[in-house]
Write a protein that holds these residues in place. Structure first.
Motif, PDB file in Angstrom:
ATOM      1  N   PRO A 167     -15.219  -4.769  18.256  1.00  0.00           N
ATOM      2  CA  PRO A 167     -16.309  -5.128  17.326  1.00  0.00           C
ATOM      3  C   PRO A 167     -15.877  -5.146  15.864  1.00  0.00           C
ATOM      4  O   PRO A 167     -16.367  -5.976  15.083  1.00  0.00           O
ATOM      5  N   THR A 168     -14.968  -4.268  15.485  1.00  0.00           N
ATOM      6  CA  THR A 168     -14.504  -4.258  14.093  1.00  0.00           C
ATOM      7  C   THR A 168     -13.745  -5.527  13.755  1.00  0.00           C
ATOM      8  O   THR A 168     -13.961  -6.131  12.691  1.00  0.00           O
ATOM      9  N   ASP A 169     -12.849  -5.962  14.637  1.00  0.00           N
ATOM     10  CA  ASP A 169     -12.118  -7.206  14.396  1.00  0.00           C
ATOM     11  C   ASP A 169     -13.068  -8.399  14.353  1.00  0.00           C
ATOM     12  O   ASP A 169     -12.860  -9.346  13.579  1.00  0.00           O
ATOM     13  N   TYR A 170     -14.099  -8.361  15.176  1.00  0.00           N
ATOM     14  CA  TYR A 170     -15.085  -9.446  15.178  1.00  0.00           C
ATOM     15  C   TYR A 170     -15.824  -9.509  13.834  1.00  0.00           C
ATOM     16  O   TYR A 170     -15.982 -10.593  13.251  1.00  0.00           O
ATOM     17  N   LEU A 171     -16.264  -8.361  13.330  1.00  0.00           N
ATOM     18  CA  LEU A 171     -16.985  -8.338  12.053  1.00  0.00           C
ATOM     19  C   LEU A 171     -16.089  -8.774  10.897  1.00  0.00           C
ATOM     20  O   LEU A 171     -16.527  -9.514  10.008  1.00  0.00           O
ATOM     21  N   GLN A 229     -28.306 -15.370   6.522  1.00  0.00           N
ATOM     22  CA  GLN A 229     -28.465 -14.599   7.757  1.00  0.00           C
ATOM     23  C   GLN A 229     -27.275 -13.669   7.989  1.00  0.00           C
ATOM     24  O   GLN A 229     -27.447 -12.522   8.399  1.00  0.00           O
ATOM     25  N   ILE A 230     -26.073 -14.170   7.703  1.00  0.00           N
ATOM     26  CA  ILE A 230     -24.878 -13.323   7.844  1.00  0.00           C
ATOM     27  C   ILE A 230     -24.943 -12.158   6.865  1.00  0.00           C
ATOM     28  O   ILE A 230     -24.643 -11.005   7.206  1.00  0.00           O
ATOM     29  N   HIS A 231     -25.347 -12.454   5.639  1.00  0.00           N
ATOM     30  CA  HIS A 231     -25.441 -11.398   4.626  1.00  0.00           C
ATOM     31  C   HIS A 231     -26.472 -10.345   5.012  1.00  0.00           C
ATOM     32  O   HIS A 231     -26.251  -9.144   4.824  1.00  0.00           O
ATOM     33  N   ASP A 232     -27.603 -10.790   5.555  1.00  0.00           N
ATOM     34  CA  ASP A 232     -28.622  -9.828   5.986  1.00  0.00           C
ATOM     35  C   ASP A 232     -28.091  -8.932   7.101  1.00  0.00           C
ATOM     36  O   ASP A 232     -28.365  -7.727   7.130  1.00  0.00           O
ATOM     37  N   GLY A 233     -27.335  -9.514   8.015  1.00  0.00           N
ATOM     38  CA  GLY A 233     -26.764  -8.704   9.097  1.00  0.00           C
ATOM     39  C   GLY A 233     -25.773  -7.684   8.588  1.00  0.00           C
ATOM     40  O   GLY A 233     -25.782  -6.525   9.031  1.00  0.00           O
ATOM     41  N   PHE A 234     -24.923  -8.069   7.636  1.00  0.00           N
ATOM     42  CA  PHE A 234     -23.964  -7.122   7.078  1.00  0.00           C
ATOM     43  C   PHE A 234     -24.657  -6.079   6.206  1.00  0.00           C
ATOM     44  O   PHE A 234     -24.142  -4.961   6.053  1.00  0.00           O
ATOM     45  N   GLY A 279     -13.506 -10.774  11.085  1.00  0.00           N
ATOM     46  CA  GLY A 279     -13.283 -12.212  11.193  1.00  0.00           C
ATOM     47  C   GLY A 279     -14.476 -13.014  10.721  1.00  0.00           C
ATOM     48  O   GLY A 279     -14.317 -14.053  10.046  1.00  0.00           O
ATOM     49  N   VAL A 280     -15.680 -12.550  11.034  1.00  0.00           N
ATOM     50  CA  VAL A 280     -16.892 -13.242  10.580  1.00  0.00           C
ATOM     51  C   VAL A 280     -17.017 -13.142   9.060  1.00  0.00           C
ATOM     52  O   VAL A 280     -17.460 -14.094   8.389  1.00  0.00           O
ATOM     53  N   ALA A 281     -16.637 -12.007   8.489  1.00  0.00           N
ATOM     54  CA  ALA A 281     -16.679 -11.868   7.031  1.00  0.00           C
ATOM     55  C   ALA A 281     -15.737 -12.862   6.360  1.00  0.00           C
ATOM     56  O   ALA A 281     -16.062 -13.431   5.308  1.00  0.00           O
ATOM     57  N   ASP A 282     -14.563 -13.085   6.949  1.00  0.00           N
ATOM     58  CA  ASP A 282     -13.642 -14.091   6.396  1.00  0.00           C
ATOM     59  C   ASP A 282     -14.154 -15.510   6.603  1.00  0.00           C
ATOM     60  O   ASP A 282     -13.792 -16.417   5.849  1.00  0.00           O
ATOM     61  N   LEU A 283     -14.964 -15.717   7.638  1.00  0.00           N
ATOM     62  CA  LEU A 283     -15.529 -17.042   7.892  1.00  0.00           C
ATOM     63  C   LEU A 283     -16.351 -17.534   6.718  1.00  0.00           C
ATOM     64  O   LEU A 283     -16.381 -18.747   6.436  1.00  0.00           O
ATOM     65  N   THR A 284     -17.018 -16.637   6.005  1.00  0.00           N
ATOM     66  CA  THR A 284     -17.907 -17.057   4.924  1.00  0.00           C
ATOM     67  C   THR A 284     -17.146 -17.781   3.821  1.00  0.00           C
ATOM     68  O   THR A 284     -17.677 -18.709   3.197  1.00  0.00           O
ATOM     69  N   GLU A 343     -13.189  -1.309   6.120  1.00  0.00           N
ATOM     70  CA  GLU A 343     -12.792  -2.691   5.881  1.00  0.00           C
ATOM     71  C   GLU A 343     -14.005  -3.618   5.825  1.00  0.00           C
ATOM     72  O   GLU A 343     -14.023  -4.594   5.075  1.00  0.00           O
ATOM     73  N   VAL A 344     -15.037  -3.311   6.639  1.00  0.00           N
ATOM     74  CA  VAL A 344     -16.225  -4.158   6.663  1.00  0.00           C
ATOM     75  C   VAL A 344     -16.982  -4.065   5.346  1.00  0.00           C
ATOM     76  O   VAL A 344     -17.377  -5.077   4.746  1.00  0.00           O
ATOM     77  N   SER A 345     -17.227  -2.852   4.867  1.00  0.00           N
ATOM     78  CA  SER A 345     -17.930  -2.693   3.591  1.00  0.00           C
ATOM     79  C   SER A 345     -17.120  -3.237   2.424  1.00  0.00           C
ATOM     80  O   SER A 345     -17.682  -3.697   1.423  1.00  0.00           O
ATOM     81  N   LYS A 346     -15.803  -3.233   2.560  1.00  0.00           N
ATOM     82  CA  LYS A 346     -14.940  -3.759   1.505  1.00  0.00           C
ATOM     83  C   LYS A 346     -15.071  -5.277   1.385  1.00  0.00           C
ATOM     84  O   LYS A 346     -15.026  -5.842   0.297  1.00  0.00           O
ATOM     85  N   LYS A 347     -15.228  -5.964   2.526  1.00  0.00           N
ATOM     86  CA  LYS A 347     -15.341  -7.422   2.513  1.00  0.00           C
ATOM     87  C   LYS A 347     -16.761  -7.900   2.223  1.00  0.00           C
ATOM     88  O   LYS A 347     -16.983  -9.102   2.097  1.00  0.00           O
ATOM     89  N   LEU A 348     -17.702  -6.992   2.148  1.00  0.00           N
ATOM     90  CA  LEU A 348     -19.068  -7.377   1.846  1.00  0.00           C
ATOM     91  C   LEU A 348     -19.178  -7.981   0.453  1.00  0.00           C
ATOM     92  O   LEU A 348     -19.994  -8.873   0.213  1.00  0.00           O
ATOM     93  N   HIS A 349     -18.344  -7.530  -0.474  1.00  0.00           N
ATOM     94  CA  HIS A 349     -18.350  -8.081  -1.832  1.00  0.00           C
ATOM     95  C   HIS A 349     -17.923  -9.548  -1.818  1.00  0.00           C
ATOM     96  O   HIS A 349     -18.533 -10.399  -2.489  1.00  0.00           O
ATOM     97  N   THR A 350     -16.880  -9.873  -1.053  1.00  0.00           N
ATOM     98  CA  THR A 350     -16.434 -11.263  -0.942  1.00  0.00           C
ATOM     99  C   THR A 350     -17.499 -12.133  -0.301  1.00  0.00           C
ATOM    100  O   THR A 350     -17.690 -13.301  -0.681  1.00  0.00           O
TER     101      THR A 350
END
Length: 292
Positions: free
Chosen positions: A186-190, A225-230, A192-197, A240-247
């Motif tokens: 799940p971490t790798d999935y999140l 919708q992606i932003h709301d989910g994160f 990867g989705v963060a980089d998708l944006t 790493e997930v919270s770090k990519k939230l800024h991007t």
């Protein structure tokens, strides 16, 4: 009355003379090591285990690098959908490339057969994140939705041939098919989705430059919708997930700014100049937020 001799004076302590070692420094000391000792045997086993683990780790790093390179090439190919007339042809070509990436992931699954996944996770996680980004980008272009983790893992099934040795001489080994699976965490999935944006933001700018006025609004709604989910994850998830939230927020603000420009000034600015306007405004947003 005269003081006695030595009275009032501290007595001198007698120190024992230290005998010097008469050993010759050039004399060699014979140390005998029992090679059949249980301790030596145990350390030989430890050495073999560590060497095997390090070799496997290095092989996984190389495979992850190959997965990263091929996934990036698939993403670069998918960006052509904004400038070609036949989108299905580009998607089919990218699907073939992603199939080759999955074959390399199959080699990773073979290396991890019988091993703890998280023991070698740091070796291959960059490649898996890049693959998730590529396959989710392909899925969004085709369906305008986000691919699920279950759908990604459903395609990571591999048939491997394992050979059983026969004791009878003159007979060939019998081939048996074995199914190998690789599960994206799940971490790798999140991640990867963060980089998708970021890729969606680039596709939005490119589509406007080519006269497509619908894609920016579709991407904007999807990114919200992606932003709301994160946002539900926030700081409680992996670092790493919270770090990519800024991007992610940066990409969303750039797309929303593009949609705003289309709505307010779309009729004033020629279509072939809209992409330049968006690029300049995106660089201004980066400077205001302190992004180098």
């Amino acid at each position: 009355m005269s003081k006695r001799e030595g009275e009032g004076c501290p007595r001198k302590k007698k120190t024992d003379s230290v005998q010097k070692d008469n050993c010759d420094p050039n004399q060699k000391v014979n140390l005998t090591v029992n090679l059949s000792s249980p301790v030596i045997d145990a350390f030989k086993v430890f050495q073999l285990e560590l060497d095997t683990k390090h070799d496997k780790y290095e092989r996984l790093v190389k495979l992850s690098r190959d997965v990263t390179i091929d996934s990036k090439r698939s993403i670069f190919l998918l960006h052509r959908v904004t400038s070609v007339s036949d989108v299905e042809e580009v998607l089919a070509e990218a699907d073939v490339k992603l199939g080759g990436v999955r074959q390399k992931i199959g080699l990773i699954a073979e290396e991890l057969r019988g091993e703890d996944l998280y023991q070698f996770h740091r070796a291959f996680t960059p490649g898996i994140q890049e693959y998730v980004e590529a396959v989710s980008f392909h899925h969004f272009i085709k369906h305008r939705t986000l691919i699920s983790l279950e759908d990604i893992n459903a395609k990571l099934l591999f048939m491997k041939d394992s050979y059983s040795k026969e004791s009878t001489e003159g007979q060939q080994p019998v081939a048996a098919h074995q199914v190998l699976t690789f599960q994206v965490t799940p971490t790798d999935y999140l991640l990867g989705v963060a980089d998708l944006t970021g890729e969606l933001m680039r596709m939005c700018i490119s589509s406007v430059g080519n006269g497509d006025m619908d894609t920016p609004f579709q991407v904007s709604m999807f990114l919200r919708q992606i932003h709301d989910g994160f946002s539900y994850i926030g700081n409680t998830g992996p670092y790493e997930v919270s770090k990519k939230l800024h991007t992610l927020r940066q990409s969303l603000s750039k797309v929303e700014d593009a949609c705003y420009t289309l709505k307010v000034r779309g009729s004033e600015i020629p279509k072939h100049m809209l992409a330049d306007v968006f690029s300049s405004r995106a660089s201004m947003i980066d400077q205001d937020e302190g992004v180098a």
